[in-house]
Write a protein that holds these residues in place. Sequence first.
Motif, PDB file in Angstrom:
ATOM      1  N   MET A  22       0.858  -1.183   0.000  1.00  0.00           N
ATOM      2  CA  MET A  22       0.000   0.000   0.000  1.00  0.00           C
ATOM      3  C   MET A  22       0.890   1.227   0.000  1.00  0.00           C
ATOM      4  O   MET A  22       1.952   1.246   0.633  1.00  0.00           O
ATOM      5  CB  MET A  22      -0.953   0.006   1.196  1.00  0.00           C
ATOM      6  N   MET A  23       0.478   2.238  -0.745  1.00  0.00           N
ATOM      7  CA  MET A  23       1.332   3.413  -0.940  1.00  0.00           C
ATOM      8  C   MET A  23       0.639   4.674  -0.443  1.00  0.00           C
ATOM      9  O   MET A  23      -0.532   4.905  -0.737  1.00  0.00           O
ATOM     10  CB  MET A  23       1.692   3.550  -2.420  1.00  0.00           C
ATOM     11  N   HIS A  24       1.375   5.469   0.318  1.00  0.00           N
ATOM     12  CA  HIS A  24       0.842   6.708   0.872  1.00  0.00           C
ATOM     13  C   HIS A  24       1.355   7.907   0.072  1.00  0.00           C
ATOM     14  O   HIS A  24       2.550   8.190   0.071  1.00  0.00           O
ATOM     15  CB  HIS A  24       1.274   6.849   2.333  1.00  0.00           C
ATOM     16  N   ALA A  25       0.432   8.564  -0.603  1.00  0.00           N
ATOM     17  CA  ALA A  25       0.766   9.756  -1.405  1.00  0.00           C
ATOM     18  C   ALA A  25       1.849   9.451  -2.441  1.00  0.00           C
ATOM     19  O   ALA A  25       2.428   8.371  -2.461  1.00  0.00           O
ATOM     20  CB  ALA A  25       1.191  10.904  -0.498  1.00  0.00           C
ATOM     21  N   LEU A  26       2.121  10.341  -3.335  1.00  0.00           N
ATOM     22  CA  LEU A  26       3.170  10.240  -4.347  1.00  0.00           C
ATOM     23  C   LEU A  26       3.438   8.786  -4.758  1.00  0.00           C
ATOM     24  O   LEU A  26       4.540   8.263  -4.551  1.00  0.00           O
ATOM     25  CB  LEU A  26       4.466  10.863  -3.800  1.00  0.00           C
ATOM     26  N   PRO A  27       2.457   8.104  -5.326  1.00  0.00           N
ATOM     27  CA  PRO A  27       2.591   6.670  -5.608  1.00  0.00           C
ATOM     28  C   PRO A  27       3.795   6.276  -6.456  1.00  0.00           C
ATOM     29  O   PRO A  27       4.410   5.239  -6.205  1.00  0.00           O
ATOM     30  CB  PRO A  27       1.270   6.307  -6.308  1.00  0.00           C
ATOM     31  N   GLU A  28       4.140   7.079  -7.451  1.00  0.00           N
ATOM     32  CA  GLU A  28       5.277   6.715  -8.302  1.00  0.00           C
ATOM     33  C   GLU A  28       6.592   6.757  -7.519  1.00  0.00           C
ATOM     34  O   GLU A  28       7.423   5.856  -7.619  1.00  0.00           O
ATOM     35  CB  GLU A  28       5.347   7.655  -9.513  1.00  0.00           C
ATOM     36  N   GLU A  29       6.761   7.813  -6.736  1.00  0.00           N
ATOM     37  CA  GLU A  29       7.970   7.937  -5.919  1.00  0.00           C
ATOM     38  C   GLU A  29       8.020   6.845  -4.849  1.00  0.00           C
ATOM     39  O   GLU A  29       9.070   6.264  -4.575  1.00  0.00           O
ATOM     40  CB  GLU A  29       8.003   9.317  -5.256  1.00  0.00           C
ATOM     41  N   THR A  30       6.851   6.565  -4.266  1.00  0.00           N
ATOM     42  CA  THR A  30       6.766   5.524  -3.237  1.00  0.00           C
ATOM     43  C   THR A  30       7.081   4.158  -3.821  1.00  0.00           C
ATOM     44  O   THR A  30       7.782   3.346  -3.198  1.00  0.00           O
ATOM     45  CB  THR A  30       5.360   5.515  -2.613  1.00  0.00           C
ATOM     46  N   LYS A  31       6.567   3.880  -5.015  1.00  0.00           N
ATOM     47  CA  LYS A  31       6.818   2.589  -5.654  1.00  0.00           C
ATOM     48  C   LYS A  31       8.316   2.372  -5.870  1.00  0.00           C
ATOM     49  O   LYS A  31       8.834   1.261  -5.667  1.00  0.00           O
ATOM     50  CB  LYS A  31       6.070   2.492  -6.986  1.00  0.00           C
ATOM     51  N   LYS A  32       9.034   3.426  -6.248  1.00  0.00           N
ATOM     52  CA  LYS A  32      10.489   3.316  -6.424  1.00  0.00           C
ATOM     53  C   LYS A  32      11.175   2.960  -5.110  1.00  0.00           C
ATOM     54  O   LYS A  32      12.094   2.135  -5.072  1.00  0.00           O
ATOM     55  CB  LYS A  32      11.055   4.632  -6.967  1.00  0.00           C
ATOM     56  N   THR A  33      10.706   3.567  -4.029  1.00  0.00           N
ATOM     57  CA  THR A  33      11.270   3.277  -2.704  1.00  0.00           C
ATOM     58  C   THR A  33      11.080   1.804  -2.353  1.00  0.00           C
ATOM     59  O   THR A  33      12.010   1.136  -1.882  1.00  0.00           O
ATOM     60  CB  THR A  33      10.597   4.151  -1.621  1.00  0.00           C
ATOM     61  N   VAL A  34       9.875   1.292  -2.597  1.00  0.00           N
ATOM     62  CA  VAL A  34       9.578  -0.110  -2.281  1.00  0.00           C
ATOM     63  C   VAL A  34      10.386  -1.049  -3.173  1.00  0.00           C
ATOM     64  O   VAL A  34      10.942  -2.055  -2.705  1.00  0.00           O
ATOM     65  CB  VAL A  34       8.065  -0.397  -2.432  1.00  0.00           C
ATOM     66  N   GLU A  35      10.464  -0.736  -4.445  1.00  0.00           N
ATOM     67  CA  GLU A  35      11.229  -1.572  -5.376  1.00  0.00           C
ATOM     68  C   GLU A  35      12.703  -1.627  -4.989  1.00  0.00           C
ATOM     69  O   GLU A  35      13.335  -2.692  -5.060  1.00  0.00           O
ATOM     70  CB  GLU A  35      11.079  -1.042  -6.799  1.00  0.00           C
ATOM     71  N   GLN A  36      13.246  -0.502  -4.547  1.00  0.00           N
ATOM     72  CA  GLN A  36      14.643  -0.470  -4.107  1.00  0.00           C
ATOM     73  C   GLN A  36      14.844  -1.327  -2.856  1.00  0.00           C
ATOM     74  O   GLN A  36      15.845  -2.021  -2.721  1.00  0.00           O
ATOM     75  CB  GLN A  36      15.071   0.976  -3.830  1.00  0.00           C
ATOM     76  N   GLU A  37      13.863  -1.290  -1.966  1.00  0.00           N
ATOM     77  CA  GLU A  37      13.930  -2.104  -0.752  1.00  0.00           C
ATOM     78  C   GLU A  37      13.886  -3.588  -1.095  1.00  0.00           C
ATOM     79  O   GLU A  37      14.698  -4.390  -0.613  1.00  0.00           O
ATOM     80  CB  GLU A  37      12.771  -1.741   0.179  1.00  0.00           C
ATOM     81  N   LEU A  38      12.954  -3.980  -1.953  1.00  0.00           N
ATOM     82  CA  LEU A  38      12.781  -5.395  -2.287  1.00  0.00           C
ATOM     83  C   LEU A  38      13.903  -5.934  -3.178  1.00  0.00           C
ATOM     84  O   LEU A  38      14.050  -7.156  -3.316  1.00  0.00           O
ATOM     85  CB  LEU A  38      11.429  -5.610  -2.970  1.00  0.00           C
ATOM     86  N   ALA A  39      14.675  -5.049  -3.770  1.00  0.00           N
ATOM     87  CA  ALA A  39      15.801  -5.463  -4.620  1.00  0.00           C
ATOM     88  C   ALA A  39      17.032  -5.854  -3.788  1.00  0.00           C
ATOM     89  O   ALA A  39      17.995  -6.416  -4.328  1.00  0.00           O
ATOM     90  CB  ALA A  39      16.160  -4.352  -5.599  1.00  0.00           C
ATOM     91  N   LYS A  40      16.998  -5.571  -2.501  1.00  0.00           N
ATOM     92  CA  LYS A  40      18.129  -5.904  -1.633  1.00  0.00           C
ATOM     93  C   LYS A  40      18.277  -7.425  -1.499  1.00  0.00           C
ATOM     94  O   LYS A  40      17.284  -8.175  -1.554  1.00  0.00           O
ATOM     95  CB  LYS A  40      17.951  -5.282  -0.249  1.00  0.00           C
ATOM     96  N   ASP A  41      19.499  -7.875  -1.323  1.00  0.00           N
ATOM     97  CA  ASP A  41      19.781  -9.312  -1.224  1.00  0.00           C
ATOM     98  C   ASP A  41      18.975  -9.995  -0.123  1.00  0.00           C
ATOM     99  O   ASP A  41      18.597 -11.168  -0.252  1.00  0.00           O
ATOM    100  CB  ASP A  41      21.279  -9.543  -0.974  1.00  0.00           C
ATOM    101  N   SER A  42      18.710  -9.279   0.948  1.00  0.00           N
ATOM    102  CA  SER A  42      18.014  -9.873   2.101  1.00  0.00           C
ATOM    103  C   SER A  42      16.598 -10.342   1.771  1.00  0.00           C
ATOM    104  O   SER A  42      16.039 -11.193   2.470  1.00  0.00           O
ATOM    105  CB  SER A  42      17.965  -8.868   3.258  1.00  0.00           C
ATOM    106  N   TRP A  43      16.016  -9.829   0.682  1.00  0.00           N
ATOM    107  CA  TRP A  43      14.653 -10.214   0.315  1.00  0.00           C
ATOM    108  C   TRP A  43      14.609 -11.369  -0.685  1.00  0.00           C
ATOM    109  O   TRP A  43      13.539 -11.914  -0.949  1.00  0.00           O
ATOM    110  CB  TRP A  43      13.925  -9.021  -0.293  1.00  0.00           C
TER     111      TRP A  43
END
Length: 293
Positions: free
Chosen positions: A231-252
Motif C-alpha cells: 500500500m502506498m501513501h501519497a506520491l505513488p510513483e515515488e513511493t513505488k520506487k522506494t519499495v522496489e529499491q527495498e525489495l531489490a536488496k539481497d536480504s529479500w
Amino acid sequence: MKVKKYITSIVMMTLSLALTVGCSSSETNDKQTNEVNSGEEVVVATSVAVTEILDKLGVKVSGVPTTSYDLPESAKDATEVGSPMNPDMEIIKSLNPTVVVSVDTLGEDYKKTFTQNNIPSEFVNLTNVDGLKETVKTLGERFDKTDKANEILKELEDKEAALSNKEKNDEKVMILFGAPGSVMIGTNKSYVGNLVQICGGNNVFSEGSSSYIQVNMEEIIKANPDKILVMMHALPEETKKTVEQELAKDSWKSINAVKNDKVIYLDTEYFGMSANLKAIEALDILGDILYEQ
C-alpha cells in the motif's frame, strides 16, 4: 448660505450611506442567524474520506480539503481549506461553520487547534471498517440522515457476512506500507490489515502495538510470506520506487513472495490510510488477490 446647504447635503449623504451599509450588514447577520435557526448546517470536512461519507449521506459541505484526489460533484463549489493534516484555521473560521468533521488519528494537538480557535468540531474514527460503520451511524444521526446511513450500513454488513462464509485462506500474506524514502509493515490495526482480516486472509504480522511497525528482516525471513501487498501513501510513483529499491536488496531474495513474483501493488484509489466508502470494492479486489488460483 450655499456653504451651509452644501455641508448639510454631505451629512445627509453620509448618513444615508451608513444606514445602507448598516442594513446590509444586518441583513447578512439576520440571514446567518436564520440559517442556524432553521437548522441549516454549515459543514466543513477536512479529509477526502469524510467528504465522501457526507456526500453519500446527502449532507452539503461548504469546506473541503485541498487534495489531488477527485472529490464528489456535490462538493465542486466548496471552499478548499488546506491539507487534511494542516488545515488553514483562518479559512475555516471565515466560513463560520456549525461543525467541522475530521478524523481522530492526527493527535491531541491537532484537536486542540480547533478548540483554541473556538471552532465547533467533531472527530470520527476511520482506522478500520468498524470505525467506518460507527462514523456513518454517528453522522447519520448528527445530520438527521439515519435512513440513508442505514442503507450504507446494510450494504457494508451484507458484504462482511458474505465474506465470513468463505473458507479461510492459509496462504501467508504480508502488508508493506510504503512512503517516499521509507517502508513499514502493516498489522491488522491498519485499514488494509483489517480488510485482509475480513477477507479471511492470513496476515503474518497481524499483531502489533500500532497500525504500522518497523521492518525487521530476521522476522520477515522467518515468516516467509507467500504474497506481499504493497500500500502506498501519497506520491505513488515515488513511493513505488522506494519499495522496489527495498525489495531489490539481497536480504529479500529468499522470500517466497519475491522469488515467485507475488508482490502486488494495491490501487491507491481503494487502499489508503483511512477506511472509506470504497471498502466494498476494496474487499472484492482483495478477495480476488487472496483467493486467486
